[in-house]
Design an enzyme around this catalytic site. Structure first.
Site, PDB file in Angstrom:
ATOM      1  N   SER A  44       0.813  -1.209   0.000  1.00  0.00           N
ATOM      2  CA  SER A  44       0.000   0.000   0.000  1.00  0.00           C
ATOM      3  C   SER A  44       0.849   1.262   0.000  1.00  0.00           C
ATOM      4  O   SER A  44       0.307   2.370  -0.023  1.00  0.00           O
ATOM      5  CB  SER A  44      -0.916   0.008   1.233  1.00  0.00           C
ATOM      6  OG  SER A  44      -0.162  -0.151   2.422  1.00  0.00           O
ATOM      7  N   HIS A  53      -2.661  -3.039  -5.816  1.00  0.00           N
ATOM      8  CA  HIS A  53      -3.039  -2.707  -4.442  1.00  0.00           C
ATOM      9  C   HIS A  53      -4.548  -2.818  -4.285  1.00  0.00           C
ATOM     10  O   HIS A  53      -5.308  -1.958  -4.730  1.00  0.00           O
ATOM     11  CB  HIS A  53      -2.566  -1.288  -4.099  1.00  0.00           C
ATOM     12  CG  HIS A  53      -2.980  -0.857  -2.728  1.00  0.00           C
ATOM     13  ND1 HIS A  53      -3.299   0.445  -2.421  1.00  0.00           N
ATOM     14  CD2 HIS A  53      -3.143  -1.565  -1.566  1.00  0.00           C
ATOM     15  CE1 HIS A  53      -3.632   0.525  -1.143  1.00  0.00           C
ATOM     16  NE2 HIS A  53      -3.545  -0.678  -0.612  1.00  0.00           N
ATOM     17  N   GLU A  86      -5.582  -0.436  -7.234  1.00  0.00           N
ATOM     18  CA  GLU A  86      -4.623   0.491  -7.836  1.00  0.00           C
ATOM     19  C   GLU A  86      -3.579  -0.322  -8.594  1.00  0.00           C
ATOM     20  O   GLU A  86      -2.958  -1.229  -8.026  1.00  0.00           O
ATOM     21  CB  GLU A  86      -3.915   1.326  -6.768  1.00  0.00           C
ATOM     22  CG  GLU A  86      -4.792   2.362  -6.112  1.00  0.00           C
ATOM     23  CD  GLU A  86      -4.042   3.156  -5.053  1.00  0.00           C
ATOM     24  OE1 GLU A  86      -4.030   4.398  -5.151  1.00  0.00           O
ATOM     25  OE2 GLU A  86      -3.480   2.551  -4.119  1.00  0.00           O
ATOM     26  N   ASN A 100      -3.568   6.253  -0.676  1.00  0.00           N
ATOM     27  CA  ASN A 100      -2.942   6.476   0.630  1.00  0.00           C
ATOM     28  C   ASN A 100      -2.189   7.800   0.716  1.00  0.00           C
ATOM     29  O   ASN A 100      -2.037   8.356   1.812  1.00  0.00           O
ATOM     30  CB  ASN A 100      -2.025   5.312   0.989  1.00  0.00           C
ATOM     31  CG  ASN A 100      -2.811   4.154   1.564  1.00  0.00           C
ATOM     32  OD1 ASN A 100      -3.780   4.354   2.291  1.00  0.00           O
ATOM     33  ND2 ASN A 100      -2.418   2.941   1.227  1.00  0.00           N
TER      34      ASN A 100
END
Length: 287
Positions: free
Chosen positions: A122, A143, A155, A194
């Site tokens: 991540s 991800h 992702e 993130n």
């Protein structure tokens, strides 16, 4: 032209590895899951079964399909059992040294020269993992989000070494086979989600740490004032304080900006084993 991905490997049998493995098996793929040690293999099998049983109980998996899906899942403690896989997803904790070691080993054991070697990281830049192999062109980030069975997004992250066709194959597998929605991110720590989410979560921790507001009021404010489905501190508890801390460390290492620095309160709670839901206690009590 590359053959369709039918044989999938997963390294790691935690929440993310289990979720990805079950999703692949439910979509007709043969899946080999590598657990951390021989002692955890039976626990890994049980975790996979329980995941499928929960899906069946909720009507998301026909009861008659449960055994057929289980038959497509196997658990081992030997990375060499991934030799015949066409796609391998690494889903171990956010530890750069551990991930580098795994990719170095996968490079040796996965026999298909066109296999996709993917990471569910991540936060860690993919190129750091790609450099642990002699086939950096085939390393990509995939991800997924927790819980994998519910969250629609993945992702796709290509490093400077990743071939476009490998990125496209990974994206096609995620969307066409697994039914996910994909966004493509540049190879920077935290990627898209993130890099935006972690500063928000850390700000909530700092607000609590300063005594400005209670955990309950912070979360209630975002629930009722902004319409978020979950408050930031409850979300940290669900993700895991250790995971949030590791992602924050990776972001701060990359960008050197204060908004990414883990607050002392977060660090002390991690030191104390207060990791959120998985430990029974974080910013809220789950005992």
């Amino acid at each position: 032209m590359s053959a369709p991905v039918e044989r999938v490997g997963v390294v790691g049998c935690g929440a993310m590895g289990t979720g990805f493995a079950v999703l692949c098996a439910r979509n007709g793929r043969t899946v080999t899951v590598v657990s951390s040690s021989p002692a955890t293999v039976s626990r890994g099998r049980q975790r996979l079964r329980e995941s499928l049983e929960r899906a069946a109980a909720k009507g998301k998996l026909p009861a008659g399909d449960l055994d057929a899906v289980l038959d497509r899942l196997s658990v081992t403690a030997d990375l060499a059992d991934l030799a015949g896989c066409q796609l391998v997803l690494e889903a171990v904790p956010e530890d750069l040294d551990l991930k580098i070691e795994i990719f170095s080993q996968l490079d040796k054991v996965v026999q298909d020269p066109d296999a996709i070697l993917a990471s569910n990281t991540s936060s860690i830049p993919i190129i750091r993992l790609a450099r642990a192999t002699a086939r950096g062109s085939h390393v990509v980030g995939m991800h997924f989000f927790n819980p994998v069975s519910v969250m629609p997004l993945v992702e796709i992250v290509a490093s400077l070494l990743t071939e476009d066709r490998i990125r496209d194959r990974a994206q096609e597998f995620a969307t066409t086979v697994l039914g996910k929605e994909a966004i493509v991110s540049g190879d920077r720590a935290g990627f898209v989600v993130n890099a935006l989410l972690i500063p928000y979560l850390l700000s909530a921790v700092r607000m609590l740490e300063s005594g400005f507001a209670t955990a309950e009021d912070i979360d209630h404010g975002m629930l009722r004032g902004c319409g978020h489905p979950m408050g930031p501190l409850a979300l940290v508890d669900m993700i895991g304080l250790d995971t949030v801390g590791a992602v924050a460390d990776a972001l701060f290492d990359e960008f050197k900006q204060p908004l990414y620095a883990p607050p002392p309160l977060l660090s002390r709670m991690i030191d104390g084993g207060m990791l959120g839901r998985k430990s029974g206690r974080g910013f809220f009590d789950y005992s």
